[in-house]
Scaffold this active site. Structure first.
Site, mmCIF file in Angstrom:
data_model
loop_
_atom_site.group_PDB
_atom_site.id
_atom_site.type_symbol
_atom_site.label_atom_id
_atom_site.label_comp_id
_atom_site.label_asym_id
_atom_site.label_seq_id
_atom_site.Cartn_x
_atom_site.Cartn_y
_atom_site.Cartn_z
ATOM 1 N N ALA A 53 9.590 34.501 -19.841
ATOM 2 C CA ALA A 53 9.829 33.129 -20.275
ATOM 3 C C ALA A 53 8.675 32.196 -19.936
ATOM 4 O O ALA A 53 8.609 31.089 -20.446
ATOM 5 C CB ALA A 53 11.119 32.594 -19.647
ATOM 6 N N LYS A 54 7.802 32.626 -19.027
ATOM 7 C CA LYS A 54 6.619 31.845 -18.622
ATOM 8 C C LYS A 54 6.989 30.400 -18.287
ATOM 9 O O LYS A 54 6.371 29.451 -18.747
ATOM 10 C CB LYS A 54 5.537 31.911 -19.691
ATOM 11 C CG LYS A 54 5.024 33.342 -19.921
ATOM 12 C CD LYS A 54 3.924 33.364 -20.967
ATOM 13 C CE LYS A 54 3.401 34.785 -21.180
ATOM 14 N NZ LYS A 54 4.390 35.668 -21.840
ATOM 15 N N ARG A 55 7.981 30.244 -17.438
ATOM 16 C CA ARG A 55 8.395 28.925 -16.995
ATOM 17 C C ARG A 55 7.455 28.418 -15.908
ATOM 18 O O ARG A 55 6.646 29.174 -15.365
ATOM 19 C CB ARG A 55 9.837 28.957 -16.492
ATOM 20 C CG ARG A 55 10.871 29.367 -17.536
ATOM 21 C CD ARG A 55 10.848 28.429 -18.732
ATOM 22 N NE ARG A 55 12.006 28.617 -19.596
ATOM 23 C CZ ARG A 55 11.973 28.967 -20.860
ATOM 24 N NH1 ARG A 55 10.804 29.201 -21.422
ATOM 25 N NH2 ARG A 55 13.053 29.075 -21.575
#
Length: 269
Positions: A94-96
């Site tokens: 998700a590359k949050r």
């Protein structure tokens, strides 16, 4: 059991293959007709079913489910539930990454036990400062989960940031890696790094590696790196997951199990 212990056991049992679950629009028609949401869910759940017993780790690409709106998120929840039930290690790609209460929200969404989106690990961006991720690190550790932190990515736009140097001479990528390794060592959680398989690690200052800090290595298959070259690309004692997505998924529903078997067989054990 910590994420590191689960991952180590998974790799020992099934090898280092990480199967991406990427419902790219260009792939969906090969997975059957119907609306895009139904196609994406069919793809995701079929990959999970095929991966169980063949590979130990799956990595859903969250953005491709988000693009389908709330029905896409509901489909992702069902894919994640299948993966948990199958005993697979799940990395939510998700590359949050933000600050303060926003990161606490991400932690509750992706790492809290019982959350519909619960995963074993979450990819995050450290480029608001690794320290800004402290709340997410804490949330992961409370749940025996981990963060997988972007360090050296293979897209050319990243070089301006990741290759920049600090006053002590380290690249930004190396400084991120050092901070994550320190947190991983102190917690025993197994927080990891994203290091592209096509990246020149020496240029990024990422020579030495410690098996207590796992590496998620995208770039195999469609992006050009060869699975059989894993040990030429990374040290023998590193805990590296070779991530492959489109090169496997293009086999379609009838060929997915054989494609996973072939990818797993290509990797050194």
């Amino acid at each position: 059991m910590t994420f590191l212990a689960r991952l180590t056991a998974s790799v020992a049992a099934h090898g280092p293959l990480c199967v991406g679950i990427d419902p790219h629009p260009g792939l969906l028609d090969a997975w059957g007709g119907g609306a895009p949401v139904a196609q994406a869910e069919r793809l995701g759940r079929a990959v999970v079913a095929a991966a169980a017993g063949r590979a130990g780790v799956v990595k859903p690409q969250v953005a491709l489910f988000e693009a389908l709106g709330s029905p896409g998120i509901a489909a992702l929840e069902r894919v994640l539930a299948d993966a948990r039930d199958a005993g697979l290690v799940v990395i939510a790609d998700a590359k949050r990454g933000d600050i303060g209460s926003t990161n606490l929200g991400y932690g509750a969404a992706w790492l809290a036990p019982g959350s519909p989106l619960e995963a074993d690990a979450l990819t995050v961006s450290p480029y608001l400062g690794v320290g800004a991720l402290d709340g997410l690190f804490d949330a992961a550790e409370r749940a025996d989960k981990a963060l997988i932190v972007l360090a050296a990515t293979s897209n050319p736009e990243a070089a301006a940031v990741q290759l920049a140097r600090l006053p002590d001479g380290r690249t930004i990528a190396a400084a991120v890696a050092d901070a994550v390794a320190e947190r991983s060592a102190s917690s025993g959680a197994g927080h990891g790094l994203v290091i592209g398989a096509t990246v020149d690690r020496a240029a990024f200052g990422l020579g030495a590696m410690d098996a207590s800090t796992p590496v998620l290595a995208p770039g195999f298959g469609a992006q050009g790196a060869r699975l059989e070259d894993l040990r030429a690309l990374f040290p023998d004692d590193a805990l590296v997951l070779a991530s492959a997505s489109r090169s496997i998924l293009q086999a379609g529903p009838d060929g997915i199990a054989a494609a996973i078997d072939a990818a797993a067989a290509a990797l050194p054990r």
